[in-house]
Structure formats: C-alpha cells, structure tokens
Write a protein that holds these residues in place. Structure first.
Motif, PDB file in Angstrom:
ATOM      1  N   VAL A  33       0.843  -1.204   0.000  1.00 25.46           N
ATOM      2  CA  VAL A  33       0.000   0.000   0.000  1.00 25.46           C
ATOM      3  C   VAL A  33       0.874   1.249   0.000  1.00 25.46           C
ATOM      4  CG1 VAL A  33      -1.640   1.349   1.387  1.00 25.46           C
ATOM      5  CG2 VAL A  33      -2.003  -1.113   1.062  1.00 25.46           C
ATOM      6  N   PHE A  37      -0.073   2.603  -3.677  1.00 30.20           N
ATOM      7  CA  PHE A  37      -1.347   3.320  -3.669  1.00 30.20           C
ATOM      8  C   PHE A  37      -1.111   4.811  -3.881  1.00 30.20           C
ATOM      9  CE2 PHE A  37      -4.769   0.545  -1.446  1.00 30.20           C
ATOM     10  CZ  PHE A  37      -4.480  -0.496  -2.302  1.00 30.20           C
ATOM     11  N   VAL A  42      -9.931   4.708  -0.569  1.00 27.10           N
ATOM     12  CA  VAL A  42      -9.749   3.274  -0.786  1.00 27.10           C
ATOM     13  C   VAL A  42     -11.059   2.542  -0.533  1.00 27.10           C
ATOM     14  CG1 VAL A  42      -8.473   1.192  -0.128  1.00 27.10           C
ATOM     15  CG2 VAL A  42      -7.360   3.426   0.041  1.00 27.10           C
ATOM     16  N   ASP A  44     -12.138  -1.193   0.356  1.00 24.77           N
ATOM     17  CA  ASP A  44     -11.672  -2.523   0.759  1.00 24.77           C
ATOM     18  C   ASP A  44     -12.819  -3.486   0.495  1.00 24.77           C
ATOM     19  OD1 ASP A  44     -10.774  -4.855   1.930  1.00 24.77           O
ATOM     20  OD2 ASP A  44     -10.261  -3.954   3.854  1.00 24.77           O
ATOM     21  N   GLU A  52      -8.180  -4.013   8.046  1.00 19.83           N
ATOM     22  CA  GLU A  52      -7.401  -3.207   7.089  1.00 19.83           C
ATOM     23  C   GLU A  52      -8.032  -1.842   6.847  1.00 19.83           C
ATOM     24  OE1 GLU A  52      -4.505  -4.284   6.846  1.00 19.83           O
ATOM     25  OE2 GLU A  52      -5.208  -6.158   7.711  1.00 19.83           O
ATOM     26  N   ASN A 103      -8.175   4.056  -5.008  1.00 19.48           N
ATOM     27  CA  ASN A 103      -7.521   2.758  -4.814  1.00 19.48           C
ATOM     28  C   ASN A 103      -8.578   1.720  -4.456  1.00 19.48           C
ATOM     29  OD1 ASN A 103      -4.535   3.795  -4.575  1.00 19.48           O
ATOM     30  ND2 ASN A 103      -5.702   5.052  -3.126  1.00 19.48           N
ATOM     31  N   LEU A 105      -8.741  -2.260  -2.864  1.00 20.05           N
ATOM     32  CA  LEU A 105      -8.026  -3.360  -2.231  1.00 20.05           C
ATOM     33  C   LEU A 105      -8.972  -4.541  -2.107  1.00 20.05           C
ATOM     34  CD1 LEU A 105      -5.666  -3.154   0.813  1.00 20.05           C
ATOM     35  CD2 LEU A 105      -7.523  -4.811   0.834  1.00 20.05           C
ATOM     36  N   GLU A 107      -8.314  -8.281  -0.750  1.00 19.82           N
ATOM     37  CA  GLU A 107      -7.352  -9.210  -0.164  1.00 19.82           C
ATOM     38  C   GLU A 107      -8.002 -10.573   0.093  1.00 19.82           C
ATOM     39  OE1 GLU A 107      -4.230  -9.414   0.358  1.00 19.82           O
ATOM     40  OE2 GLU A 107      -3.685 -10.005   2.379  1.00 19.82           O
ATOM     41  N   TYR A 136      -5.222  -3.381  -5.948  1.00 19.47           N
ATOM     42  CA  TYR A 136      -4.469  -4.486  -5.329  1.00 19.47           C
ATOM     43  C   TYR A 136      -5.430  -5.657  -5.191  1.00 19.47           C
ATOM     44  CZ  TYR A 136      -2.536  -7.505  -1.721  1.00 19.47           C
ATOM     45  OH  TYR A 136      -2.088  -8.603  -1.020  1.00 19.47           O
ATOM     46  N   ARG A 189      -0.597 -12.311  -5.616  1.00 18.55           N
ATOM     47  CA  ARG A 189      -1.076 -10.944  -5.560  1.00 18.55           C
ATOM     48  C   ARG A 189      -0.611 -10.169  -6.777  1.00 18.55           C
ATOM     49  NH1 ARG A 189       2.183  -9.847   0.010  1.00 18.55           N
ATOM     50  NH2 ARG A 189       4.279  -9.741  -0.835  1.00 18.55           N
ATOM     51  N   VAL A 191      -0.801  -6.023  -8.471  1.00 21.67           N
ATOM     52  CA  VAL A 191      -1.110  -4.602  -8.350  1.00 21.67           C
ATOM     53  C   VAL A 191      -1.062  -4.026  -9.766  1.00 21.67           C
ATOM     54  CG1 VAL A 191      -0.460  -2.383  -7.345  1.00 21.67           C
ATOM     55  CG2 VAL A 191      -0.035  -4.497  -6.062  1.00 21.67           C
TER      56      VAL A 191
END
Length: 196
Positions: A33, A37, A42, A44, A52, A103, A105, A107, A136, A189, A191
């Motif tokens: 990040v 980023f 963001v 999530d 997070e 951004n 994310l 995960e 991401y 992962r 990005v």
C-alpha cells in the motif's frame, strides 16, 4: 459469493474476526500500500472484520469497507464504529458507481467465488477504480482442484492467467506468488494501475 462460504462467515463471524485480529499484522500488504497506492480514497472489497480499513484510515487513506457477509459487517461496525462499512457482493457490487475510488483493495476474496464469477469480479474491481487509480488484488492459491475447509468455505483452484487476462488493459506494477506474512498461506497478488 459461494453461498456455503457466505453462510460459514455469517454463522461464525465473531470467531473469524477474532482469529484475523490475533494473526500478525500483514506488514507485507502494508508495504505494498505504501509503495503503490495513490493519495486518496480506498475501497476494501471483502473487508471482513475491518482490520485493514482501520489501518488504512489511520495511515492517511480514507477507506470504506464492503463485504457480502452481514455477520462480518456487524463485527466490523462493532470494532470500528467510527468507520464506514456497507454490504456489497461480487461480481455486481450494487451501489458502487464506476470510477468511485482512487484505490481498490481486495485481499484474499476471489478464491471464495464460483469459477464463472471470477473474471467478471476482476473486471468490476478495476471498474470501480478511478482512471489512474490502483487495484491491489490477491487470492489464496489452491493447486490442482477446488477444496473446502472444515467450515465449508470454498477455495477455488484457478490459474493466475485468468486474472492477468482481465487486467491486461491496466499497467502491471506487481505480480507475484508469496507466503502471506499474516496468515502464513500461499497467496498470489497483483497490483495494477488503471489507464488514465
């Protein structure tokens, strides 16, 4: 999301949340990040218990958490009442407009999807990033064949090429398979930066 997986998270949300909070902090994710980023908001996606989202907010990234599990969202709101958590489910993520976040994310979520939902989910994750924004995306690697854990959660086995193909329109910044610093599991992962 796979319905059996979703039911497992709803039924045992408090136990899952406690387990995640007891794990070591994901220092590798935090470093990514910090490295990739852009300044700004963001999303999530699959925020679980909100760990997070809280870290992002405390480190200069205004963040919103989204999850398909109402049980996990209740845990996130209980732990972090000052932060924003909303229901949204891949691949559609109703209520999130295209180009909404600087951004995105996601995960270790997409391995809980049925195979037919993976590609459209990856496309939609990129869709909600603003032009020039960063996505991401990671997933737990399951070799050979799909499996379910003792709680019934689906871990889909799929080739990384499926995800790469959906993200080919974006600039690749990172693409690696590693052992997660937090969970100790093998994850892949990526990005990418969305075209401006």
């Amino acid at each position: 999301m796979d319905r059996t997986t979703l039911s497992a998270y709803d039924t045992a949300a408090a136990a899952f949340a406690q387990d995640w909070h007891d794990q070591p902090p994901p220092s590798d994710l935090h470093a990514i990040v910090d490295s990739f980023f852009v300044q700004g908001t963001v999303a999530d996606i699959g925020c679980g218990s909100g760990r997070e989202v809280a870290w992002l907010a405390a480190n200069g990234f205004p963040a919103q958490g989204f999850d398909a599990s109402d049980g996990l969202l209740a845990e996130a709101r209980r732990r972090y009442p000052q932060l924003s958590f909303r229901h949204a489910e891949l691949p559609d993520m109703d209520g999130i407009a295209p180009a909404s976040f600087d951004n995105v994310l996601c995960e270790t979520v997409i391995m809980h999807l049925e195979h037919a939902a993976i590609a459209p989910s990856v496309r939609r994750l990129l869709d909600i990033a603003k032009p020039g924004g960063v996505l991401y995306l990671s997933w737990r690697v399951t070799p050979d064949a799909d499996l379910r854990d003792k709680q019934g959660r689906l871990y889909a086995a799929f080739d990384a090429g499926l995800v790469r193909a959906e993200l080919a329109v974006a600039q690749s910044l990172l693409d690696e398979q590693v052992v997660s610093a937090s969970s100790g599991k093998t994850i892949h992962r990526m990005v990418v930066r969305k075209a401006g």
